[in-house]
Design a protein around this motif. Structure first.
Motif, short mmCIF file in Angstrom:
data_model
loop_
_atom_site.label_atom_id
_atom_site.label_comp_id
_atom_site.label_asym_id
_atom_site.label_seq_id
_atom_site.Cartn_x
_atom_site.Cartn_y
_atom_site.Cartn_z
N ASN A 37 16.46 38.55 60.62
CA ASN A 37 16.50 37.14 60.23
C ASN A 37 17.92 36.61 60.38
N TYR A 38 18.15 35.89 61.49
CA TYR A 38 19.49 35.36 61.74
C TYR A 38 19.36 33.96 62.32
N ALA A 39 20.02 32.99 61.69
CA ALA A 39 19.89 31.59 62.12
C ALA A 39 20.64 31.32 63.41
N GLY A 40 21.64 32.14 63.72
CA GLY A 40 22.49 31.85 64.86
C GLY A 40 21.93 32.24 66.20
N ARG A 292 17.38 20.05 72.32
CA ARG A 292 16.39 19.21 72.99
C ARG A 292 15.00 19.83 72.89
N THR A 293 14.96 21.16 72.80
CA THR A 293 13.68 21.85 72.69
C THR A 293 13.73 22.81 71.51
N MET A 294 12.58 23.11 70.98
CA MET A 294 12.47 23.96 69.79
C MET A 294 12.69 25.42 70.15
N ARG A 295 13.34 26.16 69.26
CA ARG A 295 13.50 27.61 69.44
C ARG A 295 12.19 28.28 69.05
N SER A 296 11.42 28.69 70.03
CA SER A 296 10.06 29.17 69.76
C SER A 296 10.01 30.62 69.31
N HIS A 297 11.07 31.39 69.56
CA HIS A 297 11.01 32.83 69.27
C HIS A 297 11.24 33.17 67.80
N LEU A 298 11.67 32.18 67.00
CA LEU A 298 12.07 32.47 65.63
C LEU A 298 10.92 33.04 64.79
N THR A 301 10.06 33.28 58.92
CA THR A 301 11.04 33.19 57.82
C THR A 301 12.23 32.32 58.18
N MET A 302 12.48 32.09 59.49
CA MET A 302 13.64 31.31 59.92
C MET A 302 13.24 30.00 60.58
N ALA A 303 12.02 29.53 60.28
CA ALA A 303 11.50 28.33 60.94
C ALA A 303 12.35 27.10 60.67
N ASP A 304 13.08 27.08 59.56
CA ASP A 304 13.92 25.92 59.24
C ASP A 304 15.03 25.70 60.26
#
Length: 514
Positions: A37-40, A292-298, A301-304
């Motif tokens: 779980n890493y936001a970066g 511009r596009t959503m990070r789909s791989h998250l 738990t890190m959907a925010d």
């Protein structure tokens, strides 16, 4: 040791259920691919990439990595995992793994010799070995673990780029940061730079933050404070590199100038407008630097953080902005290469130049350990010790301090027919006023003319103006300050103007030679 005894020494396999990481979020460790779980960024531990397949080594390693996930940040966990991949470079380790024997002490010395300056990564391997020995796994010897604890493993060499003022990786010197700031100010009037590039550059220059902090920023982090006729803009910057439970749980409030604050507010407005056109709504939790596009791989738990940029994308944004500005390095003669790290170095070195204490620099960089800022106090000075007329004429065009346009005379200038737009100077020899150029700014300007005019993009110097006299006067002032032993900051206070005037004179000479 017999095979039976070796099997008896293997510790029971740990539970394969999800574990809870340092942030209080679950991590599934039931397969050979663990997503942290890493936001970066996306951080995964793929055990198929490790250079061993022996059951007890994999079991020991997974047990150790589970313990790290519970107590360390994701990037720290990954650094350990990456270091373990270096084991493939040890013939002694490979042989022990193949034969099912204990890993010998000498494998560390072998790796030290092969890794050279990167041998500091062996700290991770040493801790891994000690953990395996403590848990009683067959391949790890307590005696070898003790011997490894006594070995000296050098640390990561820090500060070389800063101390050497490396032209590619170190802090920007005065001439380079002057050129960058002048180009940024010029584009602000023309709106020639994308807002996200502009905001990224201004924030890095003003705050010296790392890219992960910038990518964590959200709309709710900016605060506008009005006190009477005064307006202040604060930015709550998320703290990182600290043992906090999760991203965005601790902040430091930084004050922004109204100009930089307006750039950030304009970016937020642009984000809202673009998202509305695409049918999406924004709110206080919308990232300031919006993908511009959503990070789909998250992971769920890190959907925010699905719309937050990666730190690498933010760094690319900064580099793209500098490329668009076309800034040239005064040292290399090539396009200036800028990263968020270089701007952080520059921010710190300029603080030291301005007289900040070690504690103040550490606070500004959000460091808790003073040893991380000592390097900035050991840096050699980049102040130009001698700046004469010849050097000003040579360096002026390179430094890009002059941003205006040279015009033949007053009649050819924008607002040339308005006497109020004339920029004048007093001739020290005659005491009479002399015209230098025309100001193209239609609004009120509170800058100190004529010194500040030469670094303003609205100034239009006349070809027949006495610019050489202004140059000679400033150089003479500089030499007097230096001879009097004044502080370097006072000696160099008008260096940008000297270089700008040098550029003006050189342009005039070239125009007359045609």
């Amino acid at each position: 040791m017999s095979a039976v005894l070796r099997l008896l020494k293997i510790a029971p396999a740990p539970s394969s259920e999800a574990i809870i990481d340092l942030s209080g979020l679950p991590v599934d460790t039931s397969t050979d691919l663990w997503n942290l779980n890493y936001a970066g960024d996306k951080i995964s531990l793929n055990f198929a990439h490790l250079p061993f397949r022996a059951e007890d080594l994999l079991s020991a390693t997974k047990s150790y990595m589970r313990a790290l996930i519970k107590s360390k940040a994701p990037k720290s966990v990954y650094n350990t995992f990456a270091a373990l991949r270096l084991l493939s470079q040890s013939e002694l380790f490979v042989e022990a793994e193949r034969n099912g024997t204990e890993i010998p002490e000498s494998f560390i010395a072998e790796l030290q010799a092969k890794l050279g300056s990167k041998a500091y990564q062996l700290h991770h391997i040493r801790h891994w070995y000690r953990s395996g020995a403590d848990r009683g796994y067959a391949s790890f010897s307590p005696e070898v673990a003790f011997q490894l604890d006594q070995k000296v493993i050098g640390g990561n060499a820090k500060g070389h780029a800063v101390l050497s003022l490396d032209p590619e990786d170190g802090p920007l010197v005065d001439l380079e940061i002057t050129a960058l700031l002048n180009a940024l100010n010029a584009q602000r009037r023309k709106n020639s730079l994308p807002l996200d590039c502009s905001a990224a550059l201004w924030l890095c220059v003003a705050l010296g933050c790392n890219p992960f902090q910038m990518t964590l920023l959200r709309e709710r982090d900016i605060e506008i404070i009005s006190e009477g006729n005064n307006r202040f803009i604060n930015l709550r910057v998320p703290r990182v590199k600290k043992r906090h439970d999760a991203p965005r749980t601790a902040f430091k409030t930084r004050k922004l100038t109204s100009e930089i604050g307006d750039v950030v507010l304009n970016l937020i407005a642009e984000n809202r407008q673009r998202e509305a056109l695409q049918g999406r709504t924004t709110g206080p939790d919308t990232p300031i630097f919006l993908r511009r596009t959503m990070r789909s791989h998250l992971e769920e738990t890190m959907a925010d953080y699905a719309w937050h940029m990666y730190p690498s994308e933010f760094t690319a944004l900064v580099g793209d902005g500098v490329s668009r500005l076309g800034v040239i390095s005064a040292r290399t003669g090539e396009p200036l290469k800028v990263t968020t790290r270089r701007l952080r170095y520059t921010f710190a070195t300029r603080l030291v130049r301005e007289g900040a204490s070690m504690e103040e620099v550490a606070e500004a960089l959000d460091h808790t350990d003073l040893q991380n800022v000592r390097v900035y106090f050991d840096i050699k000075s980049d102040i130009v010790k001698s700046l004469d007329r010849a050097m000003a004429l040579k360096l002026g065009p390179v430094a890009q301090a002059f941003l205006g346009n040279v015009v033949p005379n007053e009649a050819d200038a924008e607002r040339g027919g308005d006497p109020a737009s004339r920029v004048m100077a007093v001739d020290r020899a005659t005491g009479r006023p002399a015209g230098l150029g025309t100001c193209g700014e239609h609004s009120y300007c509170n800058l100190l003319a004529p010194i500040a005019c030469y670094t303003c993009g609205q100034f239009q110097p006349w070809m027949d103006g006495p610019h050489d006299k202004i140059l000679d006067d400033l150089i003479a002032q500089r030499e007097r300050k230096q001879a009097a032993g004044m502080d370097g900051r006072m000696v160099t206070i008008h260096d940008a103007t000297i270089l700008a005037i040098g550029d003006v004179i050189r342009r005039i000479e070239e125009a007359r030679a045609i």
